[in-house]
Design a protein around this motif. Structure first.
Motif, PDB file in Angstrom:
ATOM      1  N   UNK A 140      13.208  39.718  37.771  1.00  0.00           N
ATOM      2  CA  UNK A 140      14.534  39.976  38.338  1.00  0.00           C
ATOM      3  C   UNK A 140      14.371  40.727  39.655  1.00  0.00           C
ATOM      4  N   UNK A 141      15.010  40.162  40.678  1.00  0.00           N
ATOM      5  CA  UNK A 141      15.012  40.799  41.990  1.00  0.00           C
ATOM      6  C   UNK A 141      15.621  42.192  41.862  1.00  0.00           C
ATOM      7  N   UNK A 142      14.933  43.161  42.376  1.00  0.00           N
ATOM      8  CA  UNK A 142      15.385  44.539  42.301  1.00  0.00           C
ATOM      9  C   UNK A 142      14.722  45.322  41.180  1.00  0.00           C
ATOM     10  N   UNK A 143      14.154  44.605  40.200  1.00  0.00           N
ATOM     11  CA  UNK A 143      13.422  45.274  39.123  1.00  0.00           C
ATOM     12  C   UNK A 143      11.918  45.080  39.295  1.00  0.00           C
ATOM     13  N   UNK A 144      11.462  43.820  39.327  1.00  0.00           N
ATOM     14  CA  UNK A 144      10.035  43.533  39.496  1.00  0.00           C
ATOM     15  C   UNK A 144       9.651  43.311  40.952  1.00  0.00           C
ATOM     16  N   UNK A 145      10.599  42.961  41.782  1.00  0.00           N
ATOM     17  CA  UNK A 145      10.291  42.734  43.196  1.00  0.00           C
ATOM     18  C   UNK A 145      11.511  43.067  44.056  1.00  0.00           C
ATOM     19  N   UNK A 200       6.948  34.718  35.514  1.00  0.00           N
ATOM     20  CA  UNK A 200       7.645  34.436  36.775  1.00  0.00           C
ATOM     21  C   UNK A 200       9.062  33.928  36.528  1.00  0.00           C
ATOM     22  N   UNK A 201       9.277  33.238  35.409  1.00  0.00           N
ATOM     23  CA  UNK A 201      10.606  32.691  35.127  1.00  0.00           C
ATOM     24  C   UNK A 201      11.611  33.763  34.718  1.00  0.00           C
ATOM     25  N   UNK A 202      11.124  34.956  34.397  1.00  0.00           N
ATOM     26  CA  UNK A 202      12.032  36.005  33.917  1.00  0.00           C
ATOM     27  C   UNK A 202      12.148  37.212  34.842  1.00  0.00           C
ATOM     28  N   UNK A 208      13.084  26.744  48.082  1.00  0.00           N
ATOM     29  CA  UNK A 208      13.133  27.345  46.748  1.00  0.00           C
ATOM     30  C   UNK A 208      12.525  28.741  46.821  1.00  0.00           C
ATOM     31  N   UNK A 209      13.059  29.663  46.039  1.00  0.00           N
ATOM     32  CA  UNK A 209      12.508  31.028  46.037  1.00  0.00           C
ATOM     33  C   UNK A 209      11.025  31.040  45.655  1.00  0.00           C
ATOM     34  N   UNK A 210      10.306  31.997  46.195  1.00  0.00           N
ATOM     35  CA  UNK A 210       8.871  32.114  45.936  1.00  0.00           C
ATOM     36  C   UNK A 210       8.529  32.234  44.458  1.00  0.00           C
ATOM     37  N   UNK A 211       9.330  32.993  43.699  1.00  0.00           N
ATOM     38  CA  UNK A 211       9.025  33.130  42.273  1.00  0.00           C
ATOM     39  C   UNK A 211       9.171  31.788  41.569  1.00  0.00           C
TER      40      UNK A 211
END
Length: 126
Positions: A64-69, A60-62, A80-83
């Motif tokens: 990237x928006x647009x790649x994994x979600x 979850x710490x790595x 705070x962001x959900x991830x």
């Protein structure tokens, strides 16, 4: 979802099913001597679950928006962001899993000095 992800979900579902069955089965222990091995297995399982939580937190710490979600649903200003919240929850779970593992190991060690019977002895009829 790719084949590996499907396999992960399948294993998690299998683990949940087995845990439910074990929870049901441990209401009574018909063979007292099994308690030692059971505690050993639970300790190893807890260690592995802690590792799973830690690895999921790292993942979850790595991400990237647009790649994994694809973005997140809004949760309000200053949220705070959900991830990030998921990562923090998983870090807590990993830490608590370590505490539970230690407690199980203590129980396992304490159980090891008991001379358990292989079956429950019956009280004599009076």
């Amino acid at each position: 979802m790719n084949d590996h992800d499907s396999e992960l979900i399948s294993w998690a579902n299998e683990l949940a099913d087995v845990a439910r069955s074990l929870a049901h089965a441990t209401r009574a222990i018909d063979r007292p001597s099994d308690s030692y091995l059971l505690l050993g297995c639970l300790t190893v399982t807890q260690r592995s679950l802690g590792q799973v939580y830690d690895q999921l937190a790292n993942w979850h710490s790595t991400v990237i928006d647009g790649l994994e979600y694809n973005g997140e649903d809004g949760c309000g200003a200053g949220c705070a962001p959900g991830v990030a919240r998921a990562e923090l929850g998983l870090r807590d779970a990993a830490q608590f899993a370590g505490i539970v593992e230690d407690a199980l190991m203590q129980a396992h060690n304490a159980n090891s000095v008991v001379r358990w019977f292989d079956s429950i002895k019956k009280f004599p009829q009076l």
